[in-house]
Structures are given as structure tokens and as C-alpha cells.
Design a protein around this motif. Sequence first.
Motif, short mmCIF file in Angstrom:
data_model
loop_
_atom_site.label_atom_id
_atom_site.label_comp_id
_atom_site.label_asym_id
_atom_site.label_seq_id
_atom_site.Cartn_x
_atom_site.Cartn_y
_atom_site.Cartn_z
N MET A 98 -22.19 40.06 -31.52
CA MET A 98 -23.43 39.27 -31.56
C MET A 98 -24.13 39.52 -32.88
SD MET A 98 -25.95 41.43 -28.98
CE MET A 98 -24.93 41.14 -27.57
N PHE A 99 -25.00 38.61 -33.24
CA PHE A 99 -25.82 38.73 -34.45
C PHE A 99 -24.97 38.97 -35.70
CE2 PHE A 99 -28.51 40.64 -30.99
CZ PHE A 99 -29.27 39.50 -30.76
N GLY A 100 -23.80 38.35 -35.73
CA GLY A 100 -22.95 38.44 -36.90
C GLY A 100 -22.20 39.74 -37.03
N GLY A 101 -22.20 40.56 -35.99
CA GLY A 101 -21.48 41.83 -36.04
C GLY A 101 -21.16 42.32 -34.64
N ARG A 102 -21.06 43.62 -34.48
CA ARG A 102 -20.73 44.25 -33.21
C ARG A 102 -21.90 45.12 -32.77
NH1 ARG A 102 -16.74 43.11 -29.42
NH2 ARG A 102 -15.97 45.00 -28.38
N THR A 103 -22.38 44.89 -31.54
CA THR A 103 -23.51 45.64 -31.01
C THR A 103 -23.06 46.53 -29.87
OG1 THR A 103 -25.05 43.87 -31.63
CG2 THR A 103 -25.81 45.47 -29.99
N ARG A 104 -23.58 47.76 -29.83
CA ARG A 104 -23.24 48.72 -28.79
C ARG A 104 -24.49 49.15 -28.04
NH1 ARG A 104 -20.61 50.12 -33.27
NH2 ARG A 104 -22.19 51.68 -33.84
N GLU A 147 -27.02 50.27 -31.08
CA GLU A 147 -26.40 50.37 -32.40
C GLU A 147 -25.75 49.04 -32.77
OE1 GLU A 147 -25.17 55.09 -31.78
OE2 GLU A 147 -23.66 53.51 -31.57
N HIS A 148 -25.73 48.76 -34.05
CA HIS A 148 -25.15 47.51 -34.53
C HIS A 148 -24.46 47.76 -35.87
CE1 HIS A 148 -24.81 43.12 -35.01
NE2 HIS A 148 -25.15 43.31 -36.28
N ASP A 149 -23.30 47.17 -36.03
CA ASP A 149 -22.64 47.22 -37.34
C ASP A 149 -22.09 45.85 -37.68
OD1 ASP A 149 -19.58 47.19 -36.58
OD2 ASP A 149 -20.45 48.74 -35.30
N VAL A 178 -29.56 54.65 -40.45
CA VAL A 178 -28.90 53.55 -41.14
C VAL A 178 -27.79 54.13 -41.99
CG1 VAL A 178 -30.54 53.61 -43.07
CG2 VAL A 178 -29.23 51.53 -42.62
N MET A 179 -26.66 53.43 -42.06
CA MET A 179 -25.51 53.96 -42.79
C MET A 179 -24.75 52.79 -43.44
SD MET A 179 -22.63 56.62 -41.38
CE MET A 179 -21.81 55.47 -40.27
N LEU A 180 -24.34 52.99 -44.67
CA LEU A 180 -23.58 52.00 -45.42
C LEU A 180 -22.25 52.64 -45.81
CD1 LEU A 180 -24.00 49.10 -46.59
CD2 LEU A 180 -24.62 50.21 -48.76
N SER A 181 -21.16 51.90 -45.61
CA SER A 181 -19.83 52.42 -45.95
C SER A 181 -19.02 51.32 -46.61
CB SER A 181 -19.11 52.94 -44.71
OG SER A 181 -18.96 51.91 -43.74
N GLY A 182 -17.99 51.75 -47.33
CA GLY A 182 -17.16 50.76 -48.02
C GLY A 182 -15.89 51.37 -48.57
N GLU A 183 -15.06 50.53 -49.12
CA GLU A 183 -13.79 50.94 -49.70
C GLU A 183 -13.53 50.11 -50.93
OE1 GLU A 183 -9.18 51.86 -48.28
OE2 GLU A 183 -10.63 50.94 -46.90
N GLN A 184 -13.24 50.79 -52.02
CA GLN A 184 -12.96 50.12 -53.28
C GLN A 184 -11.78 50.80 -53.95
OE1 GLN A 184 -16.75 50.57 -55.25
NE2 GLN A 184 -17.51 48.59 -54.50
N GLY A 185 -10.65 50.14 -53.94
CA GLY A 185 -9.46 50.71 -54.54
C GLY A 185 -9.06 52.01 -53.88
N ALA A 186 -9.00 53.08 -54.66
CA ALA A 186 -8.57 54.38 -54.15
C ALA A 186 -9.71 55.15 -53.50
CB ALA A 186 -7.97 55.20 -55.29
N MET A 187 -10.91 54.58 -53.49
CA MET A 187 -12.07 55.31 -53.00
C MET A 187 -12.61 54.70 -51.71
SD MET A 187 -15.59 56.27 -55.03
CE MET A 187 -16.07 54.54 -55.22
N LYS A 188 -12.91 55.57 -50.76
CA LYS A 188 -13.56 55.19 -49.51
C LYS A 188 -14.80 56.07 -49.36
CE LYS A 188 -12.55 54.17 -44.67
NZ LYS A 188 -11.51 54.20 -43.59
N TRP A 189 -15.93 55.48 -48.94
CA TRP A 189 -17.17 56.25 -48.97
C TRP A 189 -18.11 55.82 -47.84
CZ3 TRP A 189 -21.49 53.20 -49.51
CH2 TRP A 189 -21.27 51.90 -49.99
#
Length: 763
Positions: free
Chosen positions: A314-320, A373-375, A444-455
Motif C-alpha cells: 500500500m501507499f507505493g510500498g510495503r506496510t507492516r 512500519e513502511h518501506d 527512519v532508515m535509508l539504504s541502497g546499493e551502488q556497484g560494489a557497495m551496499k549501505w
Amino acid sequence: MRLALLLGAALAPLALAGVAQAQTSASAANGPTTALSEVIVTGRPVLRNRTDDVVPTLSYDLEYFQRFEPLTVGDALKRVPSVTFLSDVLESDGVRLRGLDPGYTQILINGERVPGSGVDRSFFVDRIPAELIERVEVVRSSSANRSGDAVAGTINIVLRDALALDGGYVRLGAINFPDSDHGRWGGTYGAVWGGQVGPGRLLLGANVQDRRNPKLKYSQRFDEPGDPIDNSEVQSDTRDGTDYSFNGAYQVDVGGGELQLAGAFVRTDRIQDEHSTEYDGGVETEANIVSINDNDLDIRTDNLSLRARYDHDMFGGRTRFKLGYANIRDDQYETEYESEYLRDGTPYPDEDRFTADAADERIRDEEISGALEHDRDLAGDMELEFGVQWNRKDRDSLIAEAPRIRFNVPNAPGVRPALAPFDPFEAVPGGDSTIEETRIDPYVMLSGEQGAMKWEAGLRYETTDTTVTANTNEPGDPVVMETTENDYGFLLPSASLRYRLSDSDRLILSVARTVRRPNFDRLSPALLKEEFGDDDFLGNPDLQPESAWGIDLGFERRLGRRGVVGLNAFYRDITDLVEETNTAVEGSGGPGTYVYTVDNVGDGRVWGVEFDLSTPLDFIGMESTGVFLNYSWLDSSIKDHMGDRRFNGQSDYVMSVGFTQDMPTWGAAFGASYRKQGDAHDRVLAEEVRTSYGADLEVFIEKQLFDNVVIRLTGSNLLDSSKDEVFDKFDSAGDQIARDYDQYELETESAGPVYQLVMRVAF
């Protein structure tokens, strides 16, 4: 000799099952595959998982531990890096991750907090049978979406869910304690089933197991080091009980989302029976008996955990949506009877004095929790997660004692009056208390992956409102209840990065701020007389949490296809430590004694290096041989009333090493595990303790009898491990600084081996 007998007994089923194995090997694929994988010999070593988590996490499936047949989660954790215990021999209760007090380690069940009976908010992991778990995760740092009570780290115990099993199995076993009552026997029984029920999947499990821990203790006491022996004590200490557990889970699609329901119940019934005899001058004959003591403790502990989770797009993502309930009911009834001799010079059996004491402790602790929670995915392979978590704790404690019963009967054996029932029980100072604690924690938490790096990077704000109500009166005085309130908030940033150096190598860096909330007994405003030798203690309801900034830097390499080796360095800078302080008020003992309290006055540092290796030896052509090695070097620094020391109870190292050898053509396997932890030191007001442990050796051998039957023989504590303690005791903190001893004591505790023969049948 014991090892030879163990291996000899284990070879018997190998020989007897040879024909059966030949007849049934062709049909091995006919049973329910998932259930069979829980019990059959895998044919290859079971190793640590290499997780994809950004936060440094070590993951171990049940199969990693199961071959050594641990009875509890505590037994299983003995093979995990940086886990130490300061328990009695054969006991593994309060986890000391990185050697720190259990209150610094967060224990989660299925990712959720659970209440424990300990005043330091810790949860005893020996309350959970190992048969319930799916895997154990050691989370070395913190993330914004988890509670920040994890200065040392987090142990997440993941129970089986509704998707864990297709089919079922039965576990039947016998446990032998050869050093107890001419070879005492116990049993262990369990059953687990999982499958489709209606529109969803259901898992049910039950387990009953006997537990017995017979130990012998021997103490020698002196006026001070180097003096002649003053007295000695010979003691037997037997922990005898039964654990009962039940767990269930149901998972079903509802309204376009997924609903998960789960629950677990564990009951511990235990009797701790101690008998001791004290001898004058260390001469252990009847003529020198000073006292005979009988101390019994009856324990019944119930743990209940229920949780519900609903996930929906829902709301463009996943809600728990999460809702949880957990409680612990801990009842302990203790009696102590002591007969004294030689007070008038007349030896045993002429009793001079008899004393009887009784205490009743009841703890009710329950927590209701919820979360929203929502992501959702963002541009550039990034993900945003935010939410709010809520928790309400209600803890009621009643610690009561009966008036002491004492008879003086010099030179008149047999004339002691009959012992009347203990009555009435009255709460000790601070013993009748209620603690209400409400937490609301947005994040609030932001995560991502770019090439060889995950953060990932996040921010969590934890708010806590606490109300403490406790009696401050002495027994027999009019009841006086005092209520105090305290509230605080903490901003907890965290960030983690994982960088792939190559297909085999990766670097992991994590930085986080964490907290440790005060012990419950330190919040009570009651005055405890002679709590530290002759000095008194007064609690402080205004205590704030300790906080810590921590960093973990690790390197991990894949070995071959399945092996892994890791090296991690960690550092914690802890501020606002809760330390004892002198109020300068004269204590109840008169001049030279004081009233002490606690306050946030100290700072400390903790650091160490952790190495772990888990790999098959396929690189030298031995793909059926697996080895593991964990070694952690631990250190710390803190200042107290006497100067610099390590954190109390922190061992300077802990090591475990072992191997497993599979024999696929025989349908058999065997292995061994060896563990050793270094010395630990404790220094508190008026007492100092140094604790040393002997090594622990465990072995197993297993055989697949039929396509769905495995039998396993294990032996633990095969080196008769001991726990040795040195006590420096003083009448007051002033005497401690001056080294004016009240007593110097040496104590050793030992226990014999434990053998298990367990059969699992899949269906």
C-alpha cells in the motif's frame, strides 16, 4: 576411559544398522523432503551462513549446533564467537556477549524483545529449548529499525515458522548423568509438524526434557591471604528439573496481504538442593563440624510470547502492522536450615543452635508492543524505511522473608522444638515494587546499493517514561510506599557499509550509538542495610541510561564454495556509567560505615578482536570434513573507587574449536568441539572475585538407521570442567582500600560428564 566407553557404545548402532541401511537407501527420497532434512545425515559439513546483511551479522542454522544435541539455546551459543558465561558448571544462562554483563546484550526472539526475570533486564537463554530454534543470529552492531539496547550486540533467536517444515519428526532420547546418584537417567521427548492446513500453513511443536546439574563445591576460608586455614566447607549442589515447551505458527494470505501468527510457551520447573558441612580449621572430621546446612530453592518460571504481523502492499510500498504480547512469571521459594556445633566446645552430634530462614520471591513482568512500519523503493536502487515502535512494560516484584526461627539447645540433642510453619512473610525493603515503563520509538532508515557497495544509514529516537513505586519500610513497620517518576529521550544514529573487494572478499564497517537502561534494583528508593559489607545502599530513581558510541570493522573472505573466514575489530566508548558513590551519610553500622548510592558518574572503554573460521576441507580433497575455529580477544577499561580495572566479569578471551566428519557411504558422521574461556575479575564495594573455568570437550557420533531415522550419541563436559573462584571480602569500602580483610576464600566447583542418546524419526 569415559571417551573410550562413549565411542564404543556409539559403534554398536553402526554395526547393527548396516543391513537396514542397505535395504532402505534406495527409498530415501520417498519421505517428506523438508522433514527428512531435519534428521538425516547431510553428507556434508554444516557451516556458518554468509549473510547478505549490511550490518555485521553472523548466522547459524540449527543444524550447525544440532549434532552436539544442545538442550538449550545457551548450550548452543557456546560455539558462537565472543559469547561467554559466568554461570555455574553445566549452566549457560546469562549471555555475556564480548564478555560484558548480560544487561549489555539484547536478546530478541523472532526480532522482538522479551522480558526476563533478571534485575538487569537480561533474558536467560537457557529457558529456551534448542529444539525450538530455526537459527541464531549474532548482530554485532545496531540498526535504526531495532531497539538500541545493544551496547555489546544482539542475539536474535529465530524460532521455526509455518514455512519451516513440510512433514514432521519425533525426537526421543535418554540422558545419563553418571556422577549423579549412581548414574541418574533422564529423558528428552519432542515432536514437530508442519504442513498445509486450510488456506494457510501451520507449524506445531512440543518438547519435554529433563535437566539435571549435579555439582560438588569445596571452599577454604582464611582471615587473609597467607594465614592458616580458618575453616573449610564441603558442599553438594544439585539442580534438578524439567522443561516444557510448546510453539505454533500459522501463515495465511488475507485481504491481499500476508498474516503471520506465532506463539511460544516455555515452563521451567526446578529444584536447587544444596547440602554443606563446615569444618573448623579445615580438619574434616565429625569432631570438627562447625555447622550443617540444608538450602533448597524451588523455582517455577513461565515464559509466554505471542505475536501477530500483517504485511500489505500500500501507499507505493510495503506496510507492516505488528502486535505482540510477552510475559514472564517467576516464582522462587527458598528455605535454609542450619545446625551449629562447637559453640560451647561440645562436638557433633550435640546441636548448640538451630536456625531456619525462608524467602518467597514472585516476579510478574509483561510487555505489550506494537509497530507500524513502511518501506518503499526510491530512485537509484535506494530504499526508504520508516515507522514507529511502541512498548508498555508492567513489572510487579514481591520479595518477602519470614521472621528467622532460632533455637538455642546447648548440650541437649533431640530437644529442639518442632519447626512451626514460616509465618508471616513480609516484604523486605524495596521488595514490594511496581515498575511501569512506556516507550515510543520512531525511526527512519535509508539504504541502497551502488556497484560494489551496499549501505544503510538511519536515525532512531527512543523515549522512555518510567514510574517506580516501592515500599521503603523495614519489616514489621507500617507500610510506606514511595512513587517516583523519570523520563528521558535518546537520539541514536547508525550507519553500516559493506564493500565487495572481490568475488571472495568483502569489508564491513558499522558505526552506531546504543544505550543501556538502569537495573531495576538500582531504581528503588528503599534503604538496604549492610548491602555492601557493613555499608548501606540507597537506590536512585533518577538514574539515566548509559550510552555508547561503537564501531565495528570487519573483513570476510569466502573459502572455496562454502567456507568463510572473518576478522572483526570493535570498540565501544561508554559514557554515563552507573557507578556506586558515597553519600557521606553515616550508615546503620555506626562510625566508619556509610550509605552508598548510584549515579551516572563514570566512563569506560571496551575493545577487542574476533576471528572466526568455518569451512570444509575441500581444498585439500576432504569435502566431507568441516572445521570451525572461533577466537575472541577481549579487553576494557573503567575507573571505580579503587582505580582502573576491566568491566566486571569480562573474560580476557574465549575460544572454541572443533570438527565434523561425514561418512556419506555409511550414512554416519562424528565430530568434537573444545571450548575455553579466560579468567574474569569482578570488583564491587567490599568484595572482589576472580573466576577461572576449565575447558569443555564435547563429542558426537551419529548413524542413519533407515531413510527416515537417525540415532545420535553425544557426550558433553568430558573433561570434568571446574569453576574456580577467589574471594577477597571486606567489612566496608574503606577496609577494601586499606586491604584490611574480613575474609579470604577459595572455592572450586566441579561436575561430571553428561551423555545423551537421541533418535529422530521423520514422517
